[in-house]
Design an enzyme around this catalytic site. Structure first.
Site, mmCIF file in Angstrom:
data_model
loop_
_atom_site.group_PDB
_atom_site.id
_atom_site.type_symbol
_atom_site.label_atom_id
_atom_site.label_comp_id
_atom_site.label_asym_id
_atom_site.label_seq_id
_atom_site.Cartn_x
_atom_site.Cartn_y
_atom_site.Cartn_z
ATOM 1 N N LYS A 82 82.317 52.183 37.381
ATOM 2 C CA LYS A 82 81.801 53.458 36.904
ATOM 3 C C LYS A 82 80.632 53.900 37.795
ATOM 4 O O LYS A 82 80.502 55.068 38.141
ATOM 5 C CB LYS A 82 81.312 53.264 35.473
ATOM 6 C CG LYS A 82 81.574 54.461 34.611
ATOM 7 C CD LYS A 82 81.299 54.112 33.180
ATOM 8 C CE LYS A 82 81.206 55.395 32.380
ATOM 9 N NZ LYS A 82 80.741 55.205 31.045
ATOM 10 N N ARG A 83 79.829 52.939 38.155
ATOM 11 C CA ARG A 83 78.650 53.248 38.971
ATOM 12 C C ARG A 83 79.069 53.937 40.273
ATOM 13 O O ARG A 83 78.490 54.943 40.664
ATOM 14 C CB ARG A 83 77.890 51.949 39.282
ATOM 15 C CG ARG A 83 76.686 52.129 40.173
ATOM 16 C CD ARG A 83 76.022 50.794 40.447
ATOM 17 N NE ARG A 83 76.878 49.863 41.180
ATOM 18 C CZ ARG A 83 77.079 49.907 42.486
ATOM 19 N NH1 ARG A 83 76.482 50.831 43.207
ATOM 20 N NH2 ARG A 83 77.864 49.034 43.080
#
Ligand code: GLU
Length: 516
Positions: free
Chosen positions: A254-255
């Site tokens: 996600k980062r």
């Protein structure tokens, strides 16, 4: 094939991310490689989630990467408007036509009713789909429900039960079973149109020839194809780009997936390096070459060469590539590129940098090969600007390692008196003494017309002191570096001595002696 027209169609509901940037880039490269047009269309039908801020972020991100569009916001064009929010009537018109031709129908089911139907379908055939119960309402039943004011959505009526084929330029021929396709919603109960409807109609109206976008849209491609066929329109070619995966071959974290592209800019990644890196997410220049310009890539780019399987995003490789691009910059370009970071850290103002360009270019040149983004520069050069130095642990250890160190430092300082060292920034007039820097064997002219000792000469002198004192050269240079920079690592010590200048060298050695 007619004139190529492709589009990037972001929804301004958040910042531009890596995935979007890669899609935009591939469209841009394809358009340029085919002498076609690249259109930027804004998919802003979701009013609640769209914002001006996101739109600006996306436009700025594309511009930063040098992805230039031919038609769209700020550019105009013959196929506008390029904002979907300004094309609403067109979507309604198409829906009305489909309703009239029984290729779409009103669905009056409540959410609960839809859910029940889904569960039933799941049990009956293993597919949790809408059970199409409104599809066979008679015109009278529809009129009665309308008269009662029951809210409705409009669904596309999937025709037939066999298989459809979609010839994807990247994935190849894909067959989809129509029985597994839902009669998808085109208009919500509030009358607002949904993505597949708007997108397909705009693609047709804007005469898009190729739809190049992420793999996650593949099934949308099938829906859009069926819709365009129902409307009797030409269907563009589809090219669904492989997924971008994390280094472990699994879903991108996600980062990484949600990093705002402009964060890369703000941390000082060179834009050309990112473009090069994104280009490699699904395509290769040739078997060996990894570093190439976008123009070179455009010269060779072919959709059929895009890989089918997911492409791995390797952050270490990105860092390496950024370093390679930074190395390639001329000293002048590098100075210009890092100036905002130097100013932001308060090390010097733009005017000061402008007034001592050569000196700045020289201190930067010492670290140019060591950094991977501009943001790393201030901490590497900050010691040049300090009046009081702090020693890190290792540096202090190097200063206190043996009893003979103060004597060595003193002897070295004295030896400097017979050498000519430029003055320290910013107290001296800088022009004359900073023209030829980092000379290894050349010498820089002094303001008085004499010459300064070169770093090479400074090194020779230090060797002579070490020899006279009967110590190895290492024993001499480590404490000097610690005393001059407060750290143990960095570029060549005698470049530092030279660039640090006379006053600062003196003050720092004296402070170290005092501290000892
Ligand atoms: N607005 C859609 C998105 O941002 C566009 C997808 C497409 O290219 O059709 O995902």
């Amino acid at each position: 094939m007619g004139h190529v027209r492709v589009r990037f169609a972001p929804s301004p509901t958040g910042p531009l991310h890596i995935g979007g940037a890669r899609t935009a880039l591939y469209n841009f490269m394809f358009a340029r490689s085919m002498g076609g047009h690249f259109i930027l269309r804004v998919d802003d039908t979701d009013k609640a989630r769209s914002s001006q801020e996101s739109l600006e972020n996306i436009l700025t991100g594309l511009q930063w990467l040098g992805i230039d569009w031919d038609e769209g916001p700020g550019k105009g064009g013959d196929f506008g408007p390029y904002f979907q929010s300004e094309r609403m009537d067109r979507y309604q018109e198409c829906v009305d036509r489909l309703l009239e031709e029984n290729k779409a129908y009103r669905c009056f089911c409540s959410p609960e009713r839809i859910q029940e139907g889904r569960e039933r379908m799941q049990k009956a055939c293993g597919l949790a789909m809408y059970d199409r119960s409104c599809r066979n309402l008679s015109p009278e039943e529809v009129q009665a429900k309308l008269a009662q004011g029951i809210p409705f959505t409009v669904r596309f009526a999937i025709q037939g039960e066999g298989k459809v084929q979609l010839q994807d330029q990247i994935k190849g021929l894909v067959e989809v079973d129509l029985r597994q396709m839902d009669d998808w919603v085109m208009l919500r109960a509030d009358g607002s149109p949904l993505y597949n409807l708007c997108s397909a109609i705009d693609d047709a109206d804007m005469e898009i020839t190729h739809i190049i976008r992420g793999e996650e849209h593949f099934m949308n491609g099938v829906k859009q194809m069926l819709l365009l066929q129902a409307l009797g329109k030409d269907v563009p070619e589809f090219a669904h780009l492989p997924l971008i995966l994390g280094k472990n071959g699994k879903k991108l974290s996600k980062r990484m997936a949600q990093t705002n592209l402009l964060d890369y800019r703000d941390q000082g990644y060179p834009a050309e390096a990112l473009v090069n890196f994104f280009t490699l997410l699904g395509w290769g220049f040739d078997a060996e070459r990894e570093i190439f310009s976008v123009e070179e890539a455009i010269g060779r780019f072919r959709l059929k060469d895009v890989g089918k399987s997911g492409s791995i995003l390797d952050e270490d490789k990105l860092a390496w590539m950024c370093g390679m691009y930074i190395r390639k910059q001329s000293r002048e370009d590098f100075l210009r590129n890092v100036t905002p970071w130097i100013v932001k850290e308060g090390l010097a103002s733009e005017e000061e940098i402008e007034g001592a360009k050569e000196w700045f270019a020289n201190i930067l040149a010492c670290d140019q090969e060591r950094v991977r983004k501009y943001e790393e520069i201030p901490s590497k050069i900050s010691h040049y600007f300090k009046n009081n130095l702090e020693y890190d642990k290792k540096a202090w250890k190097n200063l206190t390692k043996s009893e003979e160190i103060p004597g060595l430092l003193k002897a070295w300082l004295e030896s400097l008196h017979s050498l000519r060292l430029p003055g320290s920034w910013p107290r001296r007039p800088v022009e004359a003494d900073t023209q030829v820097l980092l000379p290894t064997d050349k010498e820089a002219p002094t303001p008085s017309g004499g010459v300064f000792s070169s770093p090479k000469e400074l090194e020779d002198a230090a060797r002579a002191v070490a020899e006279a004192k009967g110590v190895g050269f290492g024993k001499m240079v480590h404490p000097i570096r610690a005393a001059l920079t407060g750290t143990t690592m960095g570029p060549s010590l005698f470049d530092i001595v030279y660039l640090l200048g006379k006053e600062k060298v003196e003050t720092r050695i004296l402070s170290a002696l005092k501290a000892l």
